[in-house]
Design an enzyme around this catalytic site. Sequence first.
Site, PDB file in Angstrom:
ATOM      1  CE1 TYR A 197       0.483   7.824   2.823  1.00  0.00           C
ATOM      2  CE2 TYR A 197       1.023   5.588   2.157  1.00  0.00           C
ATOM      3  CZ  TYR A 197       0.199   6.468   2.817  1.00  0.00           C
ATOM      4  OH  TYR A 197      -0.890   5.992   3.492  1.00  0.00           O
ATOM      5  CG  ASP A 227      -1.809   1.224   1.299  1.00  0.00           C
ATOM      6  OD1 ASP A 227      -2.947   1.130   0.808  1.00  0.00           O
ATOM      7  OD2 ASP A 227      -1.364   2.270   1.825  1.00  0.00           O
TER       8      ASP A 227
END
Length: 256
Positions: free
Chosen positions: A47, A42
């Site tokens: 991010y 994931d």
Amino acid sequence: MQYLEVHGHKVPALGLGTWQLRGAACRDSVEEALDLGYRHIDTAQMYGNEDVIGEVLQRAGVDRAELFLTTKLDNRNHAAQAVIRSTERGLSDLRTEYVDLLLIHWPTDYHIVDETLDAMMQLCDDGKVRHIGVSNFSTEQFREAAEQAPIFTNQIEYHPLRNQDALVEAARMRGAMLTAYSPLARGRVTREPALVEIAAAHGKTAAQVSLRWLLQQEMVSAIPKARGRAHLQANMAIFDFELSDEECQRIRSIAG
């Protein structure tokens, strides 16, 4: 490994979350995870690690069909063209022709959620995305989204210290899974007396009991972040024991 079947697609119930993992730390964690048999990874646009994960996946040589790869739209990318452009850029970084699951990360632009979902469905039609879903949606927001599109999951913070019964049930009602991020409550589960006691009875840790409790629930998956081989192995070592109904109820009562 335990699998869920969602919309006719098999999903490893336990995955690796990569929030706050960048550079060498991200590379090392994903490499170790794949070596240990993790096949559910994931990530998210915000991010800042899609490129690192792409490099690891390319080098690892794991059959793409075995992987379940999730990414999420940045909050700035909810308009239709931004959905398309950012996802295509992410595919390039991830070095893959498609992602298994694309999520709306937060409902920050909920007023244009119809437009966002339509663009995501266009990516499905183009073969660049297999399934779409949402993250951090309330029960009502999830239900409304599921009226418009085949929502595969709602990814939310879920662990023994946080009751999410309404969201779990809403997902099940639609044949969707509930994906638990921060399933160890950022380490707080290790200090919960009831979890420690139950863990001792099974020769496990409170963290392992927490993960086991989540995965014993129908249509629930978990994506704990982990650094280091020992931590990754410990998270995987949850399929050789089972919690009793009484233990599950005791854990459920922690959050009230």
